[in-house]
Design a protein around this motif. Structure first.
Motif, PDB file in Angstrom:
ATOM      1  N   ASP A  75      18.789  21.591   3.330  1.00  0.00           N
ATOM      2  CA  ASP A  75      17.977  22.785   3.129  1.00  0.00           C
ATOM      3  C   ASP A  75      16.563  22.389   2.676  1.00  0.00           C
ATOM      4  O   ASP A  75      15.559  22.921   3.156  1.00  0.00           O
ATOM      5  N   LEU A  76      16.499  21.424   1.759  1.00  0.00           N
ATOM      6  CA  LEU A  76      15.190  20.977   1.268  1.00  0.00           C
ATOM      7  C   LEU A  76      14.362  20.357   2.394  1.00  0.00           C
ATOM      8  O   LEU A  76      13.183  20.670   2.560  1.00  0.00           O
ATOM      9  N   THR A  77      14.993  19.473   3.176  1.00  0.00           N
ATOM     10  CA  THR A  77      14.221  18.807   4.236  1.00  0.00           C
ATOM     11  C   THR A  77      13.761  19.820   5.286  1.00  0.00           C
ATOM     12  O   THR A  77      12.667  19.706   5.821  1.00  0.00           O
ATOM     13  N   SER A  78      14.576  20.849   5.535  1.00  0.00           N
ATOM     14  CA  SER A  78      14.159  21.842   6.532  1.00  0.00           C
ATOM     15  C   SER A  78      12.944  22.620   6.030  1.00  0.00           C
ATOM     16  O   SER A  78      12.189  23.197   6.806  1.00  0.00           O
ATOM     17  N   ARG A  79      12.754  22.606   4.699  1.00  0.00           N
ATOM     18  CA  ARG A  79      11.566  23.264   4.144  1.00  0.00           C
ATOM     19  C   ARG A  79      10.423  22.271   3.951  1.00  0.00           C
ATOM     20  O   ARG A  79       9.432  22.561   3.282  1.00  0.00           O
ATOM     21  N   GLY A  80      10.587  21.047   4.474  1.00  0.00           N
ATOM     22  CA  GLY A  80       9.497  20.073   4.442  1.00  0.00           C
ATOM     23  C   GLY A  80       9.509  19.119   3.255  1.00  0.00           C
ATOM     24  O   GLY A  80       8.631  18.274   3.109  1.00  0.00           O
ATOM     25  N   VAL A  81      10.518  19.259   2.388  1.00  0.00           N
ATOM     26  CA  VAL A  81      10.594  18.346   1.243  1.00  0.00           C
ATOM     27  C   VAL A  81      11.063  16.972   1.745  1.00  0.00           C
ATOM     28  O   VAL A  81      11.940  16.885   2.608  1.00  0.00           O
ATOM     29  N   SER A  82      10.447  15.923   1.213  1.00  0.00           N
ATOM     30  CA  SER A  82      10.832  14.570   1.611  1.00  0.00           C
ATOM     31  C   SER A  82      11.764  13.991   0.561  1.00  0.00           C
ATOM     32  O   SER A  82      11.539  14.165  -0.629  1.00  0.00           O
ATOM     33  N   ILE A  83      12.791  13.295   1.033  1.00  0.00           N
ATOM     34  CA  ILE A  83      13.790  12.743   0.110  1.00  0.00           C
ATOM     35  C   ILE A  83      13.814  11.221   0.239  1.00  0.00           C
ATOM     36  O   ILE A  83      13.773  10.686   1.362  1.00  0.00           O
ATOM     37  N   VAL A  84      13.873  10.549  -0.898  1.00  0.00           N
ATOM     38  CA  VAL A  84      14.226   9.129  -0.869  1.00  0.00           C
ATOM     39  C   VAL A  84      15.593   9.035  -1.524  1.00  0.00           C
ATOM     40  O   VAL A  84      15.808   9.562  -2.614  1.00  0.00           O
ATOM     41  N   TYR A  85      16.510   8.382  -0.836  1.00  0.00           N
ATOM     42  CA  TYR A  85      17.907   8.378  -1.263  1.00  0.00           C
ATOM     43  C   TYR A  85      18.363   6.938  -1.464  1.00  0.00           C
ATOM     44  O   TYR A  85      18.033   6.054  -0.668  1.00  0.00           O
ATOM     45  N   ILE A  86      19.094   6.711  -2.562  1.00  0.00           N
ATOM     46  CA  ILE A  86      19.648   5.376  -2.829  1.00  0.00           C
ATOM     47  C   ILE A  86      21.124   5.543  -3.137  1.00  0.00           C
ATOM     48  O   ILE A  86      21.500   6.432  -3.908  1.00  0.00           O
TER      49      ILE A  86
END
Ligand code: ATP
Ligand code: MG
Length: 505
Positions: free
Chosen positions: A189-200
């Motif tokens: 949902d966040l990425t569809s709103r343009g938020v970028s995620i870095v995941y570890i």
């Protein structure tokens, strides 16, 4: 500086040294708009260090950060947050004696006409909990929550600031499968709103499900990058640890000894709810035998292990070690008799943060060095050195502060510390949490070696593959009881079905 509009943040030639340790050796890294970029790498590879630099926790020794095409220097986490970068830390950073609501708004309280607007804060907290599908009252004290719920609160806090770039350093290490699913829904949902995620994450298969871009860090340098659609699990493992990875198998070629640990009809009560967390459970483990306890979050695994170790009281039943009843014995007395527990929450229960790596390692064995008023330094040093070697702790040495170790290496210290007491029975609660795939196989190999010398081993896991790595017997727990027992030739699907989990693979 950068022309690509899809790249929201880029790091150039980042170097970070701590004394003689080169944590990062000139790293170039890019974060793409509305995408999940996952950083893979062994314990101590430099993942958290890079993320701490990108979120203002620490500054690089050299190198630049470019945000929206402009060079920036973050002076603090608040500064980074104000520019839209937020981080979920690997080590939980909540205040245990404060409520969920107060933790979420700590340092940025909502102001109303007459001071802090508690009601609005509680309303927003409840909204976040709904989004994360977690039934937690905003006024609950954090110390009353189980580890996975604390992790959810940590996630909620990061979500509450509406960041444009959200860094998640091992967000799922204590979450159940369904909690992970909800988190992934939130991430999408966040990425569809343009938020970028870095995941570890060290849960490689799980991480691959959410990854758009994969980056592998090894010894402070980036060794591989790829789009997720072009790679598989094998690619990650290969780039992380090379060819020497071995999934392991149960040790053979010896006969088990007598029953070392006997659990008889044990009940553990949840007093608040008046329910049984462990429900009339019996289990015998022989010397040399490795038993894996598999179950979903909340199946009662932690409570069972804690009850055996003397950390929580038995409502009824008995625990015997080599035939002698442990009733009434303290944790320390049980350790002295040869029964130890590597706890689930190793940060909180397993380590003294003000002490060095060596002091932490030798802490539980201290009685064996003390002769009258004197401590035998050479023996202590030998123990520390062999523990560092045995569990492959990446550290500058026994004198280094525990806080200078990467998250996974701190976990290995707790395992090393407990093994160093020379136990005859060891309980490990999720021993691989936070540990990289190479170290995981090393820890299991070490347990196999000790079992062949007569150690009785019980470990719990919520990763089904881990049941098959070294266990002679797999016990599945469901709602406080044993729902099935299997030998090592069982399939993953059979184990999952017995736990009540939906089998999707
Ligand atoms: N405050 C510090 N002081 C000294 N050394 C440090 C400090 N923080 C990190 N290091 C060192 O930097 C290196 C990289 O650590 P980092 O925490 O970034 O690893 P990581 O990839 O996050 O590992 P993990 O998977 O175990 O969390 C390690 O060798 C670690 O010991
Ligand atoms: Mg880390």
């Amino acid at each position: 500086m950068t022309a690509d509009p899809d790249i929201v943040l880029s790091a150039h030639d980042i170097v970070k040294t701590y004394g003689a340790t080169h944590a990062l050796k000139g790293v170039n890294f890019e974060i793409r708009r509305g995408k999940v970029t996952t950083l893979f790498g062994e314990n101590g590879a430099g993942k958290s260090t890079l993320m701490k630099i990108l979120s203002g926790v620490t500054v690089p020794t050299s190198g630049d950060i470019v945000l929206d095409g402009e060079k920036v220097v973050f002076s603090s986490t608040v500064d980074a947050r104000d520019r839209g970068v937020s981080i979920i830390h690997q080590e939980l950073s909540l205040a245990p004696n404060m409520s969920v609501r107060d933790n979420i708004f700590l340092g940025r309280e909502l102001r109303g006409a007459t001071g802090v607007d508690d009601a609005e804060e509680a309303r927003q907290t409840a909204g976040l909990m709904r989004e994360l599908e977690e039934d937690i009252d905003p006024l609950t004290l954090v110390e009353e929550l189980r580890l996975g719920q604390q992790q959810i609160v940590e996630i909620a806090r990061a979500l509450s600031v509406n960041a444009r770039i959200l860094i998640m350093d091992e967000p799922t290490s204590a979450l159940s499968a369904s909690e992970v699913e909800v988190l992934f829904k939130v991430i999408r949902d966040l990425t569809s709103r343009g938020v970028s995620i870095v995941y570890i994450s060290h849960h490689l298969e799980e991480a691959l499900q959410i990854t758009d871009y994969a980056v592998v860090l090894r010894d402070g340098a980036i060794t591989a990058t790829a789009e997720a659609r072009d790679i598989d699990l094998q690619w990650i493992v290969q780039n992380m640890v090379g060819d020497h990875y071995d999934r392991g198998s149960p040790p053979t070629g010896y006969a088990f000894g007598d029953v070392a640990l006997s659990v008889r009809d044990v009940c553990v009560e949840d007093k608040a709810k008046g329910a049984l967390l462990v429900d009339h459970l019996s289990l015998d483990v022989r010397a040399g035998e490795i038993v894996c306890i598999y179950g979903l979050m909340g199946a009662g695994r932690t409570e069972l292990l804690e009850a055996i170790a003397g950390r929580v009281p038995l409502a009824s039943g008995a625990v015997r070690l080599h035939g002698s009843d442990l009733a009434g014995l303290s944790i320390a007395a049980r350790i002295a008799r040869g029964l130890v527990l590597v706890p689930e929450d190793r940060q909180r229960d397993g380590l003294v943060q003000t002490m060095s790596v060596g002091e932490n390692l030798s802490l539980a064995s201290i009685s064996s060095f003390v002769r009258g008023m004197l401590t035998s330094r050479p023996r202590e040093r030998a123990l520390v050195e062999s523990a560092i070697r045995n569990v492959h702790i990446k550290t500058a040495g026994g004198g280094a502060p525990i806080g200078s170790l990467s998250g996974g290496n701190q976990q290995k210290v707790v395992i090393g510390k407990m093994l160093a007491t020379g136990p005859t029975a060891i309980l490990l609660d999720e021993p691989s949490r936070g540990i990289d795939i190479g170290a995981k196989s090393e820890v299991f190999r070490l347990l196999g070696e000790k079992a062949a010398q007569g150690l009785a081993v019980v470990y719990s896991t919520s990763e089904v593959q881990e049941c098959l790595s070294v266990a002679h017997r797999i016990v599945v727990m469901r709602k406080g009881r044993i729902s099935a027992t299997f030998g090592p030739d069982v399939s993953k699907e059979e184990i999952m079905a017995a736990s009540g989990e939906a089998v999707t693979c």
